[in-house]
Design a protein around this motif. Structure first.
Motif, PDB file in Angstrom:
ATOM      1  N   ALA A 167       0.831  -1.205   0.000  1.00  0.00           N
ATOM      2  CA  ALA A 167       0.000   0.000   0.000  1.00  0.00           C
ATOM      3  C   ALA A 167       0.867   1.257   0.000  1.00  0.00           C
ATOM      4  N   ALA A 168       1.930   1.243   0.812  1.00  0.00           N
ATOM      5  CA  ALA A 168       2.836   2.396   0.864  1.00  0.00           C
ATOM      6  C   ALA A 168       3.500   2.624  -0.493  1.00  0.00           C
ATOM      7  N   PHE A 169       3.966   1.540  -1.122  1.00  0.00           N
ATOM      8  CA  PHE A 169       4.605   1.639  -2.436  1.00  0.00           C
ATOM      9  C   PHE A 169       3.648   2.241  -3.463  1.00  0.00           C
ATOM     10  N   SER A 170       2.401   1.795  -3.447  1.00  0.00           N
ATOM     11  CA  SER A 170       1.412   2.283  -4.414  1.00  0.00           C
ATOM     12  C   SER A 170       1.143   3.771  -4.236  1.00  0.00           C
ATOM     13  N   LEU A 171       0.968   4.207  -2.989  1.00  0.00           N
ATOM     14  CA  LEU A 171       0.718   5.627  -2.736  1.00  0.00           C
ATOM     15  C   LEU A 171       1.890   6.492  -3.204  1.00  0.00           C
TER      16      LEU A 171
ATOM     17  N   MET B 130       2.599  11.242  -0.618  1.00  0.00           N
ATOM     18  CA  MET B 130       3.956  10.882  -0.200  1.00  0.00           C
ATOM     19  C   MET B 130       4.043  10.740   1.311  1.00  0.00           C
ATOM     20  N   LEU B 131       3.431  11.664   2.023  1.00  0.00           N
ATOM     21  CA  LEU B 131       3.445  11.598   3.486  1.00  0.00           C
ATOM     22  C   LEU B 131       2.736  10.333   3.976  1.00  0.00           C
ATOM     23  N   ALA B 132       1.560  10.031   3.400  1.00  0.00           N
ATOM     24  CA  ALA B 132       0.822   8.837   3.796  1.00  0.00           C
ATOM     25  C   ALA B 132       1.610   7.585   3.465  1.00  0.00           C
ATOM     26  N   GLY B 133       2.260   7.568   2.299  1.00  0.00           N
ATOM     27  CA  GLY B 133       3.052   6.402   1.917  1.00  0.00           C
ATOM     28  C   GLY B 133       4.200   6.146   2.870  1.00  0.00           C
ATOM     29  N   ILE B 134       4.886   7.201   3.283  1.00  0.00           N
ATOM     30  CA  ILE B 134       6.001   7.051   4.223  1.00  0.00           C
ATOM     31  C   ILE B 134       5.511   6.528   5.569  1.00  0.00           C
ATOM     32  N   MET B 135       4.388   7.072   6.069  1.00  0.00           N
ATOM     33  CA  MET B 135       3.858   6.635   7.359  1.00  0.00           C
ATOM     34  C   MET B 135       3.430   5.167   7.322  1.00  0.00           C
ATOM     35  N   ILE B 136       2.785   4.744   6.228  1.00  0.00           N
ATOM     36  CA  ILE B 136       2.344   3.348   6.137  1.00  0.00           C
ATOM     37  C   ILE B 136       3.540   2.420   5.969  1.00  0.00           C
ATOM     38  N   ALA B 137       4.598   2.878   5.285  1.00  0.00           N
ATOM     39  CA  ALA B 137       5.822   2.081   5.168  1.00  0.00           C
ATOM     40  C   ALA B 137       6.436   1.832   6.550  1.00  0.00           C
TER      41      ALA B 137
END
Length: 495
Positions: free
Chosen positions: A335-339, A468-475
């Motif tokens: 999910a993080a990669f996709s965002l 980008m912020l959401a992707g980093i947090m989910i990663a």
């Protein structure tokens, strides 16, 4: 005479469908109703998330009340409330009126939802038949939320924005007589303890906290946003202390002492928050920036919502084969990669590439929701399965509501900071892209075109930054999940 159990199932599933469709049907309608009602950015967020927030606070106490008065009676009342609230929502003339109607829809839904499962469990005595019935319920729940944006787009292609609510009315007119005729009337349990004031305390805490967060992002932090924020957090702390001290709590928060349940609840929150928040922001980007119609936006989002619906059943098989730890952490990492990938794509030019990433995102979040359920239900003792289920449902609904809030306030905050022309603030176009488009349409001419172009550029910047912020947090969450579940016992590894 005993009703055919499959007819009973058909009636309650028909009652269940508009409840789940309403979770997402507004996402593609928001740009249209924003212009029609002149709604501010904050009002738009309330229109979307007051429904799941109220439902989250009322689910457990309404379930207890249904135990007391009987499931058919509660279901009929809930359907009537939902139908009337749908009419009010459809013909709302102001944003405040629509927000109140959406809150009433949340109350009606909280009456309906607990009764659906209770009726299914009472109707099907055979374990195999009950499993099949629950499978139908699960598929309808996922598919209903998945097709919400498409349903909204189809209706707005031919009718005004209120049609996304008015379509509920004929369904209620059919399902209420069916429930009356087919669902058996069972006596309630007068000994069931009902504590409505605790639900009021929870809802007040949630709404005041969300109000404080939204106000703080819209303006410079001040006493006017700090007081409701502190009051909301105080109410939530009070609610939590009551639950921890009670022998028969409304929500058994002591279950969170088990790391696997805590991680599962966090995953449920993040997955549902990401799905709801991303859908809302994407719908605005597609319509306000790219100029797509609601139907075109709904079709564009199909890979996301269909893959999310497929992710649940697939996630069950993957968790059985590879174990919860691997599936949970990889789903969040995907999910993080996709965002992050979508943040760097051009939605207008990279249509097929974006569709692929949307499918990956939907699949990952769908699998993540299933993995969270396995973690929560697998980590709870058998005698507390009901309490764990209530905790899980609350996590889903809160995630959906607060996800809209978090994505919305971040997008609007970055959007405002992207304007360099001070006249934009004077025009009111800097508050949100919806308000900017309303202003642009009212001003017209070259100035209107200039305002619209500046708003579209600012929103594109904000959209990419938030993804980008959401992707980093989910990663980071995926790493935390992998570490936290390293000692997961075998019985928690499978559904």
């Amino acid at each position: 005479m005993r009703s055919n159990p499959w007819l009973v199932l058909s009636s309650v599933i028909l009652a269940f469908t508009p409840v789940v469709v309403d979770m997402t049907v507004l996402h593609v309608a928001i740009p249209t109703l924003t212009l029609a009602l002149g709604a501010s950015g904050t009002e738009v967020l309330w229109i979307i998330d007051v429904y799941p927030l109220v439902m989250a606070g009322m689910l457990v106490p309404m379930g207890t009340l249904a135990d007391r008065i009987g499931y058919r009676r509660m279901l009929l009342v809930g359907l009537a409330v939902f139908g009337v609230a749908s009419i009010v929502a459809a013909f709302s003339t102001t944003a405040a009126m629509l927000i109140a109607a959406r809150a009433a829809l949340g109350i009606g839904s909280s009456m309906i939802m607990p009764c659906i499962l209770a009726v299914i469990r009472q109707t099907f005595e055979d374990d195999a038949q009950r499993a099949n019935a629950l499978g139908v319920w699960s598929v309808v729940g996922m598919a209903g939320a998945a097709i919400g944006p498409l349903v909204g787009g189809l209706l707005l292609e031919h009718f005004w924005w209120g049609s996304v609510f008015l379509i509920n009315v004929p369904i209620m007119m059919i399902v209420i007589p069916l429930v009356w005729l087919l669902v058996p009337a069972t006596p309630g349990n007068s000994e069931a303890v009902w504590r409505p004031w605790q639900a009021v305390l929870l809802i007040a805490g949630l709404i005041l906290t969300v109000y404080g967060v939204k106000s703080g992002f819209k303006m410079m932090p001040s006493i006017f946003c700090l007081i409701p924020l502190l009051a909301g957090l105080g109410f939530l702390t009070w609610f939590a202390s009551i639950q921890m001290a009670s022998d028969n709590p409304m929500l058994d928060l002591s279950l969170l002492s088990k790391p696997v349940i805590g991680i599962g609840l966090l995953m449920a929150f993040v997955a549902s928050a990401s799905l709801a928040g991303f859908e809302l922001v994407l719908a605005q980007e597609l319509q306000f920036v790219l100029g797509k119609t609601p139907l075109e936006a709904g079709i564009f989002m199909l890979p996301l919502v269909i893959a999310a619906a497929v992710g649940g059943p697939l996630g069950s098989r993957l968790a059985t084969r590879f174990g919860l730890r691997i599936v949970a952490s990889l789903s969040m990492a995907s999910a993080a990669f996709s965002l992050l990938a979508i943040a760097f794509c051009d939605l207008a030019q990279d249509t097929y590439i974006v569709a692929g990433f949307l499918a990956i995102l939907g699949l990952a979040l769908g699998i993540g929701l299933l993995a969270s359920s396995i973690a929560i239900m697998g980590g709870a003792p058998k005698e507390k399965a009901g309490a764990a289920g209530a905790l899980e449902s609350s996590g889903y609904e809160l995630g959906g509501g607060l996800g809209v809030t978090l994505f919305g306030v971040l997008v609007n905050s970055i959007y405002r900071s992207s304007f360099s022309d001070p006249s934009m603030a004077k025009d009111g176009a800097w508050n949100s892209i919806g308000e900017a488009m309303t202003v642009a349409r009212a001003v017209g001419g070259a100035r209107g075109v200039e305002i619209a172009a500046a708003a579209q550029a600012a929103f594109g910047t904000a959209h990419g930054s938030v993804l980008m912020l959401a992707g980093i947090m989910i990663a980071l969450l995926s790493v935390a999940i992998f570490i936290s579940l390293r000692d997961t016992s075998p019985e928690h590894e499978h559904p």
